[in-house]
Motif scaffolding. Structure first.
Motif, PDB file in Angstrom:
ATOM      1  N   ASP A  86      -9.120  -4.465 -41.861  1.00 31.96           N
ATOM      2  CA  ASP A  86      -8.445  -3.441 -42.107  1.00 31.96           C
ATOM      3  C   ASP A  86      -8.351  -3.110 -43.806  1.00 31.96           C
ATOM      4  OD1 ASP A  86      -6.298  -1.280 -41.233  1.00 31.96           O
ATOM      5  OD2 ASP A  86      -4.996  -2.608 -42.648  1.00 31.96           O
ATOM      6  N   TYR A  90      -9.165   0.073 -45.524  1.00 35.15           N
ATOM      7  CA  TYR A  90      -8.097   1.210 -46.223  1.00 35.15           C
ATOM      8  C   TYR A  90      -8.253   1.225 -47.749  1.00 35.15           C
ATOM      9  CZ  TYR A  90      -3.991  -1.648 -47.888  1.00 35.15           C
ATOM     10  OH  TYR A  90      -3.222  -2.484 -48.464  1.00 35.15           O
ATOM     11  N   ARG A 118     -10.622   6.893 -43.693  1.00 38.68           N
ATOM     12  CA  ARG A 118     -10.256   5.656 -42.894  1.00 38.68           C
ATOM     13  C   ARG A 118     -10.854   5.719 -41.510  1.00 38.68           C
ATOM     14  NH1 ARG A 118      -5.494   2.199 -43.413  1.00 38.68           N
ATOM     15  NH2 ARG A 118      -6.075   0.653 -41.613  1.00 38.68           N
ATOM     16  N   ARG A 150       2.729   8.957 -45.262  1.00 37.23           N
ATOM     17  CA  ARG A 150       1.536   8.577 -45.804  1.00 37.23           C
ATOM     18  C   ARG A 150       1.536   9.765 -47.022  1.00 37.23           C
ATOM     19  NH1 ARG A 150      -3.037   7.089 -42.171  1.00 37.23           N
ATOM     20  NH2 ARG A 150      -1.913   4.850 -42.557  1.00 37.23           N
ATOM     21  N   TYR A 168      -7.705  10.835 -47.021  1.00 37.71           N
ATOM     22  CA  TYR A 168      -7.692   9.533 -46.683  1.00 37.71           C
ATOM     23  C   TYR A 168      -7.929   9.129 -45.490  1.00 37.71           C
ATOM     24  CZ  TYR A 168      -5.375   4.962 -45.847  1.00 37.71           C
ATOM     25  OH  TYR A 168      -5.090   3.615 -45.507  1.00 37.71           O
TER      26      TYR A 168
END
Ligand SMILES: [Mg+2]
Length: 236
Positions: A16, A20, A100, A70, A96
């Motif tokens: 992760d 990210y 992602r 976010r 994003y």
């Protein structure tokens, strides 16, 4: 005799942090180019916002829209580099999210092991995520078929390290805590709470952290998930 395994998701089964950071840099590059600001400074500002949010997460925050959270994180990051524009925060969050999803992958050591773990144990996935993002993430990683129970913090209304959420996982697996192993990368979230609930614990210490001062050690510490089988073999 171990009958059940409870896995954390982020940084335990999938990379992760790497995914990210890459997504944040890709969104930051587009925004930075449009506004003549430094892409790395914008990316780092976003990472600070996001890391801070996940570190502080409590059960009061679950149930909020992570999409809106976010956008707020991107608005704060953009303001940090001198860009104050709500529509650009929306655009950044959208860029994003898309980056992602294309970056997402299981650790290579996990690929091919899930079917074997599934054949030997009852399996649960227990994440402090939000259904809004984590259901999609779990689907993209094609994890559903391997798990008897998938527990997401805002769906169950509890966040790790609340010991009750680990007991809830055991209930869903129909195992007793001493028959169950929690496997996770965060000592404070995954290990401390599971120990309190009476589960066995394996700390996947991917960041090479020291055991927090005065805290009890987990049953086992491994550097990456590929070492889990060796630990499990000791409990056979
Ligand atoms: Mg994690």
């Amino acid at each position: 005799m171990i009958r059940g395994l409870v896995f954390d998701l982020d940084d335990t089964l999938c990379d992760d942090t790497n995914s990210y950071h890459r997504a944040a840099l890709s969104a930051a590059r587009e925004l930075a180019a449009a506004h003549g600001v430094d892409a790395y400074a914008l990316k780092e500002a976003y990472i600070r916002e996001a890391d801070g949010f996940w570190q502080r997460l409590t059960h009061e925050e679950i149930g909020k829209s992570v999409g809106m959270l976010r956008v707020r994180m991107w608005a704060a990051a953009l303001a940090d580099v001198g860009v104050r524009d709500e529509s650009e925060a929306l655009r950044a969050a959208d860029l994003y999210n898309r980056a992602r999803n294309t970056n997402l992958a299981l650790f290579p050591q996990v690929e091919g092991r899930l079917a074997d773990w599934r054949a030997r144990y009852r399996l649960a996935l227990l994440t402090n995520g939000f259904a809004e993002t984590h259901r999609e993430k779990i689907a993209l990683l094609e994890l559903e078929p391997f798990f008897d129970a998938i527990l997401i913090a805002d769906e169950v209304g509890m966040v790790k390290p609340d010991p009750r959420v680990f007991l809830h996982a055991c209930q869903r697996l129909q195992t007793e805590p001493p028959q169950t192993v929690m496997v996770g990368d965060r000592y404070d979230r995954d290990i401390a709470g599971a120990m309190e609930a009476g589960l066995h614990t394996v700390w996947v210490n991917v960041r090479g952290e020291a055991l927090p001062a005065g805290q009890p050690p987990p049953d086992a510490v491994i550097a990456e998930i590929g070492q889990l089988d060796e630990v499990l073999s000791r409990w056979l």
